[in-house]
Write an enzyme that holds these catalytic residues in place. Structure first.
Site, short mmCIF file in Angstrom:
data_model
loop_
_atom_site.label_atom_id
_atom_site.label_comp_id
_atom_site.label_asym_id
_atom_site.label_seq_id
_atom_site.Cartn_x
_atom_site.Cartn_y
_atom_site.Cartn_z
N HIS A 1 0.81 -1.08 0.02
CA HIS A 1 -0.07 -0.05 -0.01
C HIS A 1 0.77 0.98 -0.06
O HIS A 1 2.15 1.20 0.80
CB HIS A 1 -0.98 -0.07 1.01
N ASP B 1 6.23 1.95 6.14
CA ASP B 1 4.94 1.48 6.02
C ASP B 1 4.10 2.38 5.17
O ASP B 1 3.58 3.38 5.55
CB ASP B 1 4.31 1.39 7.55
N GLU C 1 -4.80 1.36 2.80
CA GLU C 1 -4.53 0.24 3.74
C GLU C 1 -4.78 1.06 5.05
O GLU C 1 -5.38 0.30 6.02
CB GLU C 1 -3.36 -0.40 3.51
N GLU C 2 -4.17 1.97 5.27
CA GLU C 2 -4.36 2.42 6.71
C GLU C 2 -5.75 2.98 6.91
O GLU C 2 -6.01 3.26 8.20
CB GLU C 2 -3.26 3.79 6.86
N GLU D 1 4.20 -5.88 4.44
CA GLU D 1 3.79 -4.92 5.46
C GLU D 1 4.87 -4.51 6.40
O GLU D 1 6.09 -4.90 6.19
CB GLU D 1 2.54 -5.59 6.20
N HIS E 1 4.90 4.65 12.35
CA HIS E 1 3.58 5.83 12.17
C HIS E 1 4.11 6.86 12.98
O HIS E 1 3.36 7.60 13.56
CB HIS E 1 2.41 4.94 13.01
#
Length: 903
Positions: free
Chosen positions: A204, A216, A250-251, A277, A353
């Protein structure tokens, strides 16, 4: 006088009996003195081989001489440190030198170039121009260049999908998701004549708000672009198609993958998938989920991967729900009924994140190893004869684990059950031979065995209780997470306490209960009890069908073999150097693999404890894990406590280290967070500048307020922040609106049960340029005596919708998901909504069954609009507050509105 060996437990002695009875008690010449029966202690210790007297001699040379405490303690410590160093060395070896860089191979430099271009765009939230336009344009541009350079043996097709759909998921307590016009970039690489079957590779390109999302998951998309280039330029013919899905949502809790697998015309071709991932930044990518079932997929990875790193233990831990995370693997498994492999980077989850998730933190070797592995596995699957009929091979699970990243051992779980059963039988035969001998030979051993088993279990239990008491004390003292930035603190505090308690309990047992027993005999008894514990563990795990039972099998098989090999030497010479060397050598494999797994556990869980919410005391969790690791590692070293002459210095050292560390922790020496450029460990804080409006049953606004809603994502709350930002203190703690769903706050996701400590700092109203609008379109009475309410909402790309039914009313159905309403934790309903660009108004309905009319209405609904991109996400007050936060924090800030209605 010679003393009896451990196998001659039939002889009974009373230490000092001759001295007590005096000369008169001496036997007459030519007569054998009768054996005297000592009184039995609580453990039946009165009838065991006695300790050798100071002046004793005989053939059992050295068997009664205790080990030097200093040498034993230092030797075991150095042994474990050496094994830990070996583990660390294997983790740092990312790729095999000389195996990359050739023509037709994966080129990490190209992939890094893709990565740097994607991350330079900045945060890429779904619905933002950065995600929907800029990133998509870049991907299509690179795919076109790759297509122009492809080999004529292959054909490339490209499709940009904009799906709309809805589904329910039991993640985070359960909620429903709705998406509209989100983006997928799909590329199909196939033989020139086409293909009927395909393998899917998924990544993603979207990111969470305020993070560049390098690991990510931009790096995975970069790897996929390079894999696409290599495969398309190859002169090797593919038998099946390879579909590359670059998904853009995706998030948003796995929305884009759902849109693809349930709606795209190519989805029907897919027989297996690989999902890329991240739960950390760089390092090795771990295979942590496979299947469901389909052992052939694991075999494909084992056969093809150049740098394997896989563990069925990680799979069973992740699927247990302990880790609050999920991936697109779930969507393909549950909604596509497709088997697959899930891989993720797991190292350095501290900056996952956050703004620190940048391209420069990902080593080129990490990219290279991931690319080598993905390329090899995809090529293997795209030429596999099993792929077209993969459903035929869907039977049973696989036991799989890598050996220091060198190779993978894999075998069917049914074979594992047979191996486990054989190992258990071997252990039972060994123990049974001792326990089931004629009673006059084993009466003493049997009592000592079960007594030793009880003492071992008590030592482990009290060790756990001790570290939990310490953890609670540290938490109440306000020093939680002191180890977050200094992991060694947790080892010095909780690890030493756990070891010291185990040593203390066994030392007391040795001094008080086993006064008459020889050290050699006790060493053997306590080895047997540890073996018994691991046998029982192996039996229990195998009975439950857990593939992770192979660990217990290792911890039974190798120690048992070691015991059988060194038994003769131990019996003749006791705990001498040769015995210790062979004993530690025999324990090499179980202890090495245990430390390998322990590293993975702490690498994964330690960062998670810094974002696990305000309700879970992280010190209690970490102390429990450390206590468990101590129990495992101590199991086959307990016998050294009985073989050693003394444990005073060891206890004193461990207690001193623990006490000093506790003193330093309580005095605040170890600060939990860090902004060090090389290794940041930030505190995560969410800042939402919001305006709330509450309406009554007649539609009138009865309450309106504005402020900055503050959430700390760890147990320390704002205690460390308040000295830097004095206005954030306990006087502005947020209060729950009892009559509103989810306490009347604009939760982005339903994590309200994890974070109950909030702060609400009054601030001026917000006025987004694209305000959210919500209205009741219609209210209808159905023929089955329910009320159908149809709503329409417009607003930013991310909105959350909340529902709470009143007394006497129930939510019977709605137009979302599969039609059946799904409650979140607490009984309210949560709907997560997002859209891409140019989305139409969101129209949906709910149906309320009214069993009993209430004057306050039948249902309360609320909608929160979240502004994650553009100028609407900012406010001067939000910027000013964020600037006050210290450098060691990561405040993620945005603007939102909240409106509540009663019907």
């Amino acid at each position: 006088m010679e003393w009896a060996s451990a196998s001659a437990a039939v002889r009974r002695h009373r230490v000092g009996g001759e001295r007590r009875d005096g000369p008169a008690a001496a036997p007459q010449p030519g007569r054998e003195a009768p054996a005297q029966e000592p009184p039995e202690d609580a453990c039946g210790g009165g009838a065991r081989p006695r300790k050798r007297s100071a002046g004793g001699g005989g053939a059992s040379r050295g068997a009664g001489t205790g080990l030097s405490e200093a040498r034993a303690a230092l030797g075991l410590a150095l042994y474990l440190l050496a094994l830990r160093a070996l583990v660390q060395l294997s983790l740092q070896q990312l790729v095999l030198r000389g195996a990359t860089g050739r023509h037709g191979e994966f080129d990490a430099r190209r992939a890094r170039d893709y990565l740097e271009h994607i991350t330079s765009i900045g945060p890429r939230t779904t619905g933002s121009p950065e995600n929907e336009i800029v990133t998509v344009h870049y991907l299509l541009e690179q795919i076109k260049l790759i297509e122009d350079q492809r080999n004529s043996l292959h054909r490339i097709s490209v499709d940009v999908q904009r799906p709309t759909g809805s589904f329910s998921i039991d993640f985070l307590g359960g909620f429903t998701s709705y998406y509209d016009n989100i983006t997928n970039v799909v590329v199909k690489l196939e033989p020139r004549d086409g293909a009927q079957h395909a393998v899917l590779a998924n990544c993603h390109f979207d990111s969470v708000a305020n993070s560049p999302g390098a690991s990510d998951d931009a790096v995975s998309c970069s790897v996929m672009l390079e894999v696409l280039r290599v495969l398309s330029a190859s002169s090797d013919t593919l038998h099946h198609a390879v579909i590359f899905l670059f998904n853009g949502a995706e998030e948003n809790v796995l929305q884009a993958s759902h849109g693809f697998i349930t709606q795209h015309p190519w989805a029907g071709l897919i027989r297996a998938f690989i999902n890329l991932e991240a739960a950390g930044v760089g390092g090795k990518e771990l295979v942590f989920q496979t299947g469901p079932e389909n052992p052939w997929l694991v075999q494909a990875y084992v056969s093809a991967a150049k740098h394997p790193f896989a563990s069925v233990v990680a799979q069973e831990v992740f699927q247990s729900g302990i880790i609050p995370s999920d991936t697109d693997f779930r969507i393909y498994r549950d909604f596509g009924n497709i088997p697959g492999i899930d891989l993720a980077f797991i190292e350095n989850g501290y900056i996952y994140h956050t703004k620190y998730d940048t391209a420069d933190r990902i080593l080129t070797d990490s990219i290279q190893r991931a690319g080598d592995n993905i390329l090899a596995v995809l090529k293997y699957l795209a030429t596999s004869d099993m792929l077209p009929s993969s459903s035929k091979y869907r039977h049973g699970n696989m036991v799989f684990f890598d050996v220091l990243g060198l190779f993978v051992i894999a075998y069917p779980s049914r074979v594992g059950s047979i191996i486990n059963s054989v190992v258990v039988m071997a252990g039972v035969l060994y123990l049974g031979k001792k326990l089931l001998q004629p009673k006059h030979k084993t009466d003493n051993y049997t009592k000592d065995f079960f007594c030793a088993l009880g003492i071992t279990l008590i030592s482990w239990f009290t060790s756990l209780v001790t570290v939990l008491i310490l953890a609670v004390f540290v938490s109440l003292a306000g020093q939680s997470l002191s180890w977050y930035n200094h992991f060694y603190v947790s080892v010095c505090l909780y690890g030493t306490a756990a070891v010291a308690k185990i040593v203390l309990i066994h030392t007391l047992a040795k001094k008080l209960y086993y006064v008459n027993a020889s050290d050699q005999y006790l060493g053997e008894v306590f080895f047997d009890t540890s073996l018994c514990v691991h046998c029982v563990s192996l039996l229990a795990l195998t009975y439950r069908g857990l593939c992770s039972a192979f660990i217990s099998a290792v911890w039974v098989a190798f120690p048992l073999l070691t015991k059988l090999c060194v038994h003769k030497d131990f019996k003749q010479h006791g705990a001498q150097g040769k015995f210790i060397a062979f004993y530690l050598l025999g324990m090499f494999i179980p202890y090495l693999y245990a430390l390998y797994l322990i590293w993975a556990v702490f690498e994964m869980f330690t960062p998670i404890l810094g974002r696990s919410g305000s309700e879970i005391p992280p010190d209690v969790v970490l102390a429990s894990i450390l206590a468990g690791c101590t129990m495992i590692l101590s199991s086959y070293f307990i016998n050294f406590i009985y073989l050693a002459k003394s444990t005073k210095k060891t206890l004193l050292t461990l207690s001193s280290v623990c006490a000093v560390t506790l003193l330093l922790v309580c005095s605040g020496v170890f600060f939990p967070y860090s902004s060090h450029p090389a290794s940041p460990k930030p505190k995560r804080v969410f800042l939402q500048h919001m305006t709330r409006t509450f309406h009554d049953l007649d539609g009138h606004a009865v309450k309106r307020d504005s402020g900055i809603w503050i959430n700390g994502f760890d147990y320390t709350g704002m205690s460390h922040v308040t000295p830097h930002v004095p206005e954030i203190n306990d006087t502005i703690r947020a209060h729950c609106e009892e009559d509103a769903p989810l306490c009347g706050f604009p939760w982005y996701l339903p994590v309200h049960f994890l974070i109950r400590k909030n702060w609400y700092l009054p601030a001026p109203e917000v006025s987004p340029g694209d305000p959210a609008h919500f209205r009741l379109v219609s209210k209808e009475q159905t023929p089955w005596d329910s009320v159908k309410l149809t709503f329409e909402a417009t607003g930013p790309s991310h909105m959350s919708f909340y529902i709470r039914t009143h007394k006497g009313s129930t939510l019977s159905q709605w137009s979302l998901g599969n039609g059946t309403p799904v409650t979140s934790k607490g009984g309210d309903y949560f709907v997560f909504y997002s859209h891409g660009l140019q989305a139409s108004a969101w129209r949906f309905w709910i149906e309320v069954q009214v069993l009993e009319e209430q004057p306050e209405g039948m249902v309360t609904v609320a909608i929160a609009a979240h502004y994650f991109s553009g100028e609407d996400k900012k406010s001067s007050q939000l910027d000013a507050l964020r600037e006050k936060f210290p450098a060691w924090t990561f405040p993620s800030a945005w603007v939102c509105t909240y409106s509540l209605f009663v019907f």
